[in-house]
Design an enzyme around this catalytic site. Structure first.
Site, PDB file in Angstrom:
ATOM      1  CE  LYS A   1      -2.337  -1.144   3.739  1.00 14.40           C
ATOM      2  NZ  LYS A   1      -1.839  -2.489   4.125  1.00 14.40           N
TER       3      LYS A   1
ATOM      4  NE  ARG B   1       7.206  -2.922   6.046  1.00 17.94           N
ATOM      5  CZ  ARG B   1       5.898  -2.696   5.937  1.00 17.94           C
ATOM      6  NH1 ARG B   1       5.430  -2.098   4.860  1.00 17.94           N
ATOM      7  NH2 ARG B   1       5.068  -3.055   6.872  1.00 17.94           N
TER       8      ARG B   1
ATOM      9  NE  ARG C   1       1.897  -5.509  11.227  1.00 19.54           N
ATOM     10  CZ  ARG C   1       3.038  -5.362  10.553  1.00 19.54           C
ATOM     11  NH1 ARG C   1       4.138  -5.954  10.977  1.00 19.54           N
ATOM     12  NH2 ARG C   1       3.075  -4.633   9.465  1.00 19.54           N
TER      13      ARG C   1
HETATM   14  P1  ADP Z   1       0.842  -2.433   7.799  1.00 17.84           P
HETATM   15  O1  ADP Z   1      -0.267  -2.220   6.797  1.00 17.84           O
HETATM   16  O2  ADP Z   1       2.108  -2.896   7.183  1.00 17.84           O
HETATM   17  O3  ADP Z   1       0.432  -3.252   8.995  1.00 17.84           O
HETATM   18  P2  ADP Z   1       0.591   0.304   8.749  1.00 17.84           P
HETATM   19  O4  ADP Z   1       1.749   1.227   8.686  1.00 17.84           O
HETATM   20  O5  ADP Z   1      -0.589   0.616   7.926  1.00 17.84           O
HETATM   21  O6  ADP Z   1       1.249  -1.074   8.402  1.00 17.84           O
HETATM   22  O7  ADP Z   1       0.089   0.159  10.269  1.00 17.84           O
HETATM   23  C1  ADP Z   1       0.960  -0.186  11.319  1.00 17.84           C
HETATM   24  C2  ADP Z   1       0.168  -0.407  12.604  1.00 17.84           C
HETATM   25  O8  ADP Z   1      -0.493   0.817  12.984  1.00 17.84           O
HETATM   26  C3  ADP Z   1      -0.974  -1.434  12.505  1.00 17.84           C
HETATM   27  O9  ADP Z   1      -0.513  -2.756  12.747  1.00 17.84           O
HETATM   28  C4  ADP Z   1      -1.925  -0.926  13.612  1.00 17.84           C
HETATM   29  O10 ADP Z   1      -1.472  -1.331  14.898  1.00 17.84           O
HETATM   30  C5  ADP Z   1      -1.781   0.577  13.541  1.00 17.84           C
HETATM   31  N1  ADP Z   1      -2.811   1.172  12.652  1.00 17.84           N
HETATM   32  C6  ADP Z   1      -2.599   1.756  11.439  1.00 17.84           C
HETATM   33  N2  ADP Z   1      -3.751   2.178  10.902  1.00 17.84           N
HETATM   34  C7  ADP Z   1      -4.729   1.860  11.781  1.00 17.84           C
HETATM   35  C8  ADP Z   1      -6.142   1.998  11.790  1.00 17.84           C
HETATM   36  N3  ADP Z   1      -6.797   2.558  10.759  1.00 17.84           N
HETATM   37  N4  ADP Z   1      -6.836   1.556  12.874  1.00 17.84           N
HETATM   38  C9  ADP Z   1      -6.201   0.991  13.912  1.00 17.84           C
HETATM   39  N5  ADP Z   1      -4.873   0.799  13.959  1.00 17.84           N
HETATM   40  C10 ADP Z   1      -4.131   1.219  12.915  1.00 17.84           C
END
Ligand code: ADP
Length: 195
Positions: free
Chosen positions: A14, A128, A146
């Site tokens: 993403k 990564r 996750r």
């Molecule tokens: P990835 O998609 O690789 O897991 P992100 O950078 O999008 O990584 O998100 C990292 C972490 O941040 C997630 O595992 C979660 O704990 C938190 N997070 C991100 N976006 C949200 C969201 N919309 N709602 C709740 N937690 C979030």
């Protein structure tokens, strides 16, 4: 406005594809993960709270995430459109986003969902983790959690957009440029209608 949600499990690409979509379509990129990491780095109260969830591979609570997203949206009153990356991740977040955008007399045009098999996700995230310094990418049990959270809590958010005929699945395996072309082709179909 052209408002897109880029969706998919952790490691689906993403962030990489958002950067390319932002350049091509002149959008503002809102990544909740990036905003949380910025707050963690600067040791804000929000950062401390978020870290306690992120380190376990859990979602940050909806109320906290939605309020943060609302503040971010308000920073860009002149945006031509947004790309939401990592948000919404639950059905309540999707509902809140609809309400927030309706208040601004706009809406989500399209959810593009990157489809990548689970083994490939784990492989990419561990790779990564070697370079990014992200602690949530170095421990395989956190990565598995996750992906589990994605399957149990996040995947359902796609149905929310599917019911509105706004959901499009994109094959997220292959060369970065090829995946980008698949995404851009879908966005281009929407362009005349959204301008
Ligand atoms: P990835 O998609 O690789 O897991 P992100 O950078 O999008 O990584 O998100 C990292 C972490 O941040 C997630 O595992 C979660 O704990 C938190 N997070 C991100 N976006 C949200 C969201 N919309 N709602 C709740 N937690 C979030």
């Amino acid at each position: 406005m052209l408002n897109l949600v880029l969706f998919g499990p952790p490691g689906a690409g993403k962030g990489t594809q958002s950067a390319k979509l932002v350049d091509t379509f002149n959008l503002v990129h809102l990544s909740t993960g990036d905003i949380f990491r910025y707050n963690i780095k600067h040791e804000t109260e929000l950062g401390k709270l978020a870290k306690s969830y992120i380190d376990k591979g859990e979602l940050v609570p909806d109320e906290v995430t939605i309020n943060m997203l609302k503040d971010e949206l308000n920073k860009y009153p002149n945006a031509k459109g947004f790309i939401f990356d990592g948000f919404p991740r639950t059905v309540p977040q999707a509902q809140a986003l609809d309400t927030l955008l309706a208040e601004k007399k706009t809406h989500i045009c399209l959810m593009l969902s990157l489809d990548v098999p689970e083994d490939e996700l784990t492989r990419r995230l561990l790779e990564r983790g070697k370079v990014s310094g992200r602690s949530d990418d170095t421990d395989e049990s956190i990565i598995r959690n996750r992906i589990r959270v994605y399957n149990e809590q996040t995947a359902v958010a796609a149905e929310f957009y599917d019911k509105q005929n706004k959901y499009k699945k994109i094959m997220g395996v292959g060369a970065i440029e090829d995946i980008f072309k698949r995404l851009a082709d879908e966005v281009n179909k929407f362009l005349p209608a959204s301008l």
